[in-house]
Design a protein around this motif. Structure first.
Motif, PDB file in Angstrom:
ATOM      1  N   ILE B 222       0.869  -1.185   0.000  1.00 20.90           N
ATOM      2  CA  ILE B 222       0.000   0.000   0.000  1.00 20.90           C
ATOM      3  C   ILE B 222       0.898   1.224   0.000  1.00 20.90           C
ATOM      4  O   ILE B 222       1.664   1.450   0.936  1.00 20.90           O
ATOM      5  N   GLY B 223       0.826   1.991  -1.085  1.00 22.10           N
ATOM      6  CA  GLY B 223       1.719   3.142  -1.267  1.00 22.10           C
ATOM      7  C   GLY B 223       2.749   2.847  -2.340  1.00 22.10           C
ATOM      8  O   GLY B 223       3.205   1.713  -2.477  1.00 22.10           O
ATOM      9  N   ARG B 224       3.109   3.865  -3.100  1.00 26.16           N
ATOM     10  CA  ARG B 224       4.053   3.654  -4.223  1.00 26.16           C
ATOM     11  C   ARG B 224       5.155   4.708  -4.223  1.00 26.16           C
ATOM     12  O   ARG B 224       5.620   5.131  -5.267  1.00 26.16           O
ATOM     13  N   SER B 225       5.543   5.122  -3.028  1.00 27.67           N
ATOM     14  CA  SER B 225       6.597   6.140  -2.932  1.00 27.67           C
ATOM     15  C   SER B 225       7.934   5.598  -3.413  1.00 27.67           C
ATOM     16  O   SER B 225       8.179   4.388  -3.417  1.00 27.67           O
ATOM     17  N   ASN B 226       8.803   6.531  -3.812  1.00 25.49           N
ATOM     18  CA  ASN B 226      10.146   6.146  -4.254  1.00 25.49           C
ATOM     19  C   ASN B 226      10.959   5.498  -3.143  1.00 25.49           C
ATOM     20  O   ASN B 226      11.844   4.681  -3.425  1.00 25.49           O
ATOM     21  N   ILE B 227      10.669   5.857  -1.896  1.00 31.07           N
ATOM     22  CA  ILE B 227      11.557   5.430  -0.827  1.00 31.07           C
ATOM     23  C   ILE B 227      11.071   4.205  -0.058  1.00 31.07           C
ATOM     24  O   ILE B 227      11.852   3.550   0.604  1.00 31.07           O
ATOM     25  N   VAL B 228       9.798   3.884  -0.153  1.00 32.30           N
ATOM     26  CA  VAL B 228       9.316   2.665   0.520  1.00 32.30           C
ATOM     27  C   VAL B 228       8.463   1.801  -0.412  1.00 32.30           C
ATOM     28  O   VAL B 228       8.856   0.697  -0.788  1.00 32.30           O
ATOM     29  N   GLY B 229       7.309   2.289  -0.815  1.00 31.80           N
ATOM     30  CA  GLY B 229       6.354   1.435  -1.526  1.00 31.80           C
ATOM     31  C   GLY B 229       6.924   0.813  -2.789  1.00 31.80           C
ATOM     32  O   GLY B 229       6.872  -0.414  -2.964  1.00 31.80           O
ATOM     33  N   MET B 230       7.459   1.648  -3.669  1.00 30.79           N
ATOM     34  CA  MET B 230       7.957   1.118  -4.951  1.00 30.79           C
ATOM     35  C   MET B 230       9.107   0.124  -4.753  1.00 30.79           C
ATOM     36  O   MET B 230       9.037  -1.004  -5.258  1.00 30.79           O
ATOM     37  N   PRO B 231      10.167   0.493  -3.990  1.00 32.88           N
ATOM     38  CA  PRO B 231      11.232  -0.513  -3.825  1.00 32.88           C
ATOM     39  C   PRO B 231      10.778  -1.739  -3.041  1.00 32.88           C
ATOM     40  O   PRO B 231      11.276  -2.845  -3.294  1.00 32.88           O
ATOM     41  N   ALA B 232       9.826  -1.583  -2.109  1.00 38.01           N
ATOM     42  CA  ALA B 232       9.325  -2.759  -1.384  1.00 38.01           C
ATOM     43  C   ALA B 232       8.646  -3.728  -2.350  1.00 38.01           C
ATOM     44  O   ALA B 232       8.830  -4.948  -2.265  1.00 38.01           O
ATOM     45  N   ALA B 233       7.877  -3.179  -3.295  1.00 40.10           N
ATOM     46  CA  ALA B 233       7.215  -4.029  -4.290  1.00 40.10           C
ATOM     47  C   ALA B 233       8.249  -4.749  -5.158  1.00 40.10           C
ATOM     48  O   ALA B 233       8.119  -5.940  -5.458  1.00 40.10           O
ATOM     49  N   LEU B 234       9.302  -4.025  -5.547  1.00 41.72           N
ATOM     50  CA  LEU B 234      10.346  -4.651  -6.371  1.00 41.72           C
ATOM     51  C   LEU B 234      11.045  -5.768  -5.607  1.00 41.72           C
ATOM     52  O   LEU B 234      11.346  -6.829  -6.157  1.00 41.72           O
ATOM     53  N   LEU B 235      11.297  -5.536  -4.317  1.00 38.41           N
ATOM     54  CA  LEU B 235      11.966  -6.557  -3.500  1.00 38.41           C
ATOM     55  C   LEU B 235      11.096  -7.793  -3.342  1.00 38.41           C
ATOM     56  O   LEU B 235      11.584  -8.925  -3.434  1.00 38.41           O
ATOM     57  N   LEU B 236       9.808  -7.603  -3.080  1.00 44.89           N
ATOM     58  CA  LEU B 236       8.901  -8.746  -2.940  1.00 44.89           C
ATOM     59  C   LEU B 236       8.840  -9.536  -4.232  1.00 44.89           C
ATOM     60  O   LEU B 236       8.796 -10.771  -4.233  1.00 44.89           O
ATOM     61  N   GLN B 237       8.855  -8.814  -5.360  1.00 37.36           N
ATOM     62  CA  GLN B 237       8.817  -9.515  -6.649  1.00 37.36           C
ATOM     63  C   GLN B 237      10.109 -10.292  -6.879  1.00 37.36           C
ATOM     64  O   GLN B 237      10.085 -11.395  -7.419  1.00 37.36           O
ATOM     65  N   ARG B 238      11.227  -9.734  -6.469  1.00 39.79           N
ATOM     66  CA  ARG B 238      12.501 -10.464  -6.579  1.00 39.79           C
ATOM     67  C   ARG B 238      12.466 -11.751  -5.772  1.00 39.79           C
ATOM     68  O   ARG B 238      13.181 -12.699  -6.078  1.00 39.79           O
ATOM     69  N   GLU B 239      11.653 -11.747  -4.711  1.00 41.52           N
ATOM     70  CA  GLU B 239      11.530 -12.945  -3.865  1.00 41.52           C
ATOM     71  C   GLU B 239      10.404 -13.857  -4.348  1.00 41.52           C
ATOM     72  O   GLU B 239       9.958 -14.736  -3.612  1.00 41.52           O
ATOM     73  N   ASP B 240       9.913 -13.585  -5.559  1.00 38.70           N
ATOM     74  CA  ASP B 240       8.914 -14.447  -6.209  1.00 38.70           C
ATOM     75  C   ASP B 240       7.518 -14.375  -5.612  1.00 38.70           C
ATOM     76  O   ASP B 240       6.720 -15.300  -5.787  1.00 38.70           O
ATOM     77  N   ALA B 241       7.209 -13.276  -4.934  1.00 31.86           N
ATOM     78  CA  ALA B 241       5.811 -13.026  -4.583  1.00 31.86           C
ATOM     79  C   ALA B 241       5.086 -12.503  -5.814  1.00 31.86           C
ATOM     80  O   ALA B 241       5.705 -11.981  -6.739  1.00 31.86           O
ATOM     81  N   THR B 242       3.771 -12.661  -5.828  1.00 30.91           N
ATOM     82  CA  THR B 242       2.942 -11.982  -6.828  1.00 30.91           C
ATOM     83  C   THR B 242       2.450 -10.693  -6.193  1.00 30.91           C
ATOM     84  O   THR B 242       1.712 -10.726  -5.208  1.00 30.91           O
ATOM     85  N   VAL B 243       2.898  -9.580  -6.738  1.00 29.80           N
ATOM     86  CA  VAL B 243       2.754  -8.298  -6.043  1.00 29.80           C
ATOM     87  C   VAL B 243       1.725  -7.405  -6.724  1.00 29.80           C
ATOM     88  O   VAL B 243       1.741  -7.235  -7.943  1.00 29.80           O
ATOM     89  N   SER B 244       0.840  -6.832  -5.914  1.00 33.53           N
ATOM     90  CA  SER B 244      -0.072  -5.774  -6.365  1.00 33.53           C
ATOM     91  C   SER B 244       0.251  -4.518  -5.574  1.00 33.53           C
ATOM     92  O   SER B 244       0.451  -4.588  -4.367  1.00 33.53           O
ATOM     93  N   VAL B 245       0.315  -3.401  -6.284  1.00 33.50           N
ATOM     94  CA  VAL B 245       0.600  -2.130  -5.613  1.00 33.50           C
ATOM     95  C   VAL B 245      -0.678  -1.290  -5.590  1.00 33.50           C
ATOM     96  O   VAL B 245      -1.218  -0.919  -6.627  1.00 33.50           O
ATOM     97  N   VAL B 246      -1.133  -1.035  -4.394  1.00 34.04           N
ATOM     98  CA  VAL B 246      -2.346  -0.269  -4.163  1.00 34.04           C
ATOM     99  C   VAL B 246      -1.944   1.162  -3.817  1.00 34.04           C
ATOM    100  O   VAL B 246      -0.959   1.364  -3.117  1.00 34.04           O
ATOM    101  N   HIS B 247      -2.656   2.145  -4.328  1.00 33.13           N
ATOM    102  CA  HIS B 247      -2.247   3.533  -4.078  1.00 33.13           C
ATOM    103  C   HIS B 247      -3.472   4.440  -4.034  1.00 33.13           C
ATOM    104  O   HIS B 247      -4.625   3.972  -4.027  1.00 33.13           O
ATOM    105  N   SER B 248      -3.225   5.736  -4.032  1.00 33.72           N
ATOM    106  CA  SER B 248      -4.308   6.702  -3.804  1.00 33.72           C
ATOM    107  C   SER B 248      -5.357   6.673  -4.908  1.00 33.72           C
ATOM    108  O   SER B 248      -6.483   7.127  -4.698  1.00 33.72           O
TER     109      SER B 248
END
Lengths: 349, 349
Positions: B222-248
């Motif tokens: 939840i959130g797609r900021s440059n400093i948390v949300g976006m890189p967190a999503a990229l990291l989860l995807q690198r770990e083979d999760a299926t990632v959805s990014v929810v935002h405003s």
């Protein structure tokens, strides 16, 4: 209007998208090099010696670097050759056919003057060329003020480090948009990449030209490759879609696609996405180009997408055909990026 | 063990994550600078003059650059001060409490020898400092072989171009991991960033240390900021999760979170994620640090997360508290990145 060399790029690019973990059966070959060899061969015209740059004087230039299977094969041409991509036909479908060939033609006509001036030149190296030799060619094009775009044909032979080669392309001429600095800027809010990767850019352009609303919609991208899936997801998110990325490790990918307003599929798995995977009224962009056996074809095969087209067009509101959908757009976007590069370098607005 | 200056970093960072389009009411202030002023003030010890670099000789160095509200306030210290983050307590909860404070302490102890050697120095410039002055300080730290990590405290005053400043930090010392080249490498398969942004890295480290399986799981960020949300999503995807990014711009974000095995929330909206948004057994990482009024607190406020903790702990299988969850991990990861930088620069393995 698409150049055969660009076509080779498109097919080689797509060939990397193998959805290895999916249990869905496919009639396409699992070998990416084998799968696309027919297209590559079909577009190759043996001309001259390896290491040769064929160049004409022109302000807009575009260079391909490609390891050759046949070291004596080099081709270089302008973009003004007739396309061999068949026109899309879907007369019985309920879904609107998103005609990439037509849109690509429109885009090229919008910049017809410049388009006519873009020349494509290929540096074809032997398959045992050293990494240093490849880097030397790239350096030469980096430093040539008459070259505005450089495209490295992937995959490279295994003895060459792909990252080193791609990193060597100066970012101002990285019309493929694959440089990690471009990808980083694409991922970040309030940043702008110098170039957006051509195939994902073409997908979004098709949605725009067909008036598909992206903002606030649910989008599912199938595949997470560096060259299509990942940047396509970043682009959709920049357009305010809520994006889910489905990949080979996703359990039950159809549970995601069934909720999607927009699906971009880029896995290279023939007919993987069935009609039952699709929400009624969804818009489908099919990036896959998969050869399947076809004894009735003179070539012995025909090309199909990742999406089961005959099923999908009964359910979706709009869909790209294969061929004639995303493929021509990739080439148009490559020209667009080259034009952007030339304008930027020459300080045109 | 966390340094006040690092804490200031954490809170300022999180303060940027405003979920502006969400209709959920929040008692937190809408002004990011105001919201985190108490923490900043609480950790500031007025010492010496602006523009002053306080340095000690040490092989492992870490520099903060920060615009000051009060131009005479500068602080510089080692990391060996007691933390003021309260320990997590959740005795009645069904969910396991993911104790970031404990894990952060473990991580610091795992490299206790090196840890003791990391010194933090702050360059505090007046708020009307020019961009050139800021860039000069960065350049000085870039060129100082005794400095191994540089952290720019955001947000910067509006007359300073944030991108120019962040781009000026040499990537080898970008321990924040915010350089677009690092983000690009994080997004790309088969590439490795030099540094992973600290807060998302801390989130993933907590999941690892608590044995949470990521591969094949559904994750919602939840959130797609440059400093948390976006890189967190990229990291989860690198770990083979299926990632959805929810935002405003997401309609009905709860429809996504209800399907998620793992939720990382980083929006800065107090108690936005209700119990009804959570799938039974989900794992929740709450990055939000939101002050809400509390007349019983001597400070007049208390800190809560994005997730309604009392509701969530009845439903989730594990959850990070606020404070005492992600916050201490951010600091530990900053130390970790600084150590990685020093080892790389000195060719240690």
């Amino acid at each position: 209007m698409a150049s055969p060399s660009s076509m080779t790029t498109t097919s080689s690019t797509t060939s990397k998208l193998v959805f290895s973990g999916c249990s869905t059966s496919s009639s396409s070959s699992s070998s990416s090099s084998r799968r696309f060899l027919p297209l590559t061969t079909a577009t190759t015209s043996s001309k001259c010696r390896a290491f040769h740059f064929h160049r004409r004087f022109n302000p807009l230039r575009h260079v391909h670097l490609r390891p050759c299977k046949n070291p004596t094969t080099v081709f270089s041409q302008t973009i003004n050759r007739p396309s061999f991509i068949a026109a899309a036909m879907a007369t019985e479908a309920s879904a609107k056919v998103i005609d990439g060939k037509r849109v690509a033609k429109e885009i090229r006509e919008e910049k017809a003057c410049e388009d006519a001036g873009i020349k494509s030149f290929e540096a074809c190296l032997p398959k045992d060329a050293t990494e240093e030799e490849v880097l030397k060619h790239i350096s030469s094009s980096n430093n040539d003020p008459a070259v505005h775009g450089i495209l490295v044909q992937l995959p490279l032979p295994s003895h060459i480090n792909e990252q080193n080669v791609l990193n060597a392309v100066c970012i101002e001429k990285d019309v493929d948009g694959f440089h990690p600095l471009n990808i980083g800027r694409l991922a970040m809010r309030d940043r702008e990449p110098l170039f957006v990767p051509c195939t994902p850019k073409g997908c979004i352009e098709l949605l725009h030209r067909y008036g598909v609303v992206i903002k606030g919609k649910r989008a599912v991208v199938i595949g997470r490759s560096n060259i299509v899936g990942m940047p396509a997801a970043l682009l959709l998110q920049r357009e305010d879609a809520t994006v889910s990325v489905v990949h080979s490790r996703t359990k039950n990918p159809e549970e995601f696609t069934r909720e999607a307003d927009i699906i971009i599929s880029a896995v290279g798995q023939a007919n993987m996405v069935k009609g039952s995977w699709i929400k009624p009224g969804a818009v489908i962009i099919d990036v896959g180009i998969n050869p399947v056996e076809d004894s009735e074809s003179p070539r012995g095969y025909r090309l199909v997408g990742d999406v089961c087209y005959d099923e999908a067009r009964q359910i979706a509101s709009a869909i790209t055909p294969v061929p004639g959908g995303v493929g021509p757009m990739t080439i148009a976007m490559l020209l667009s990026n080259t034009l952007i590069s030339a304008k930027r370098i020459h300080n045109f607005n």
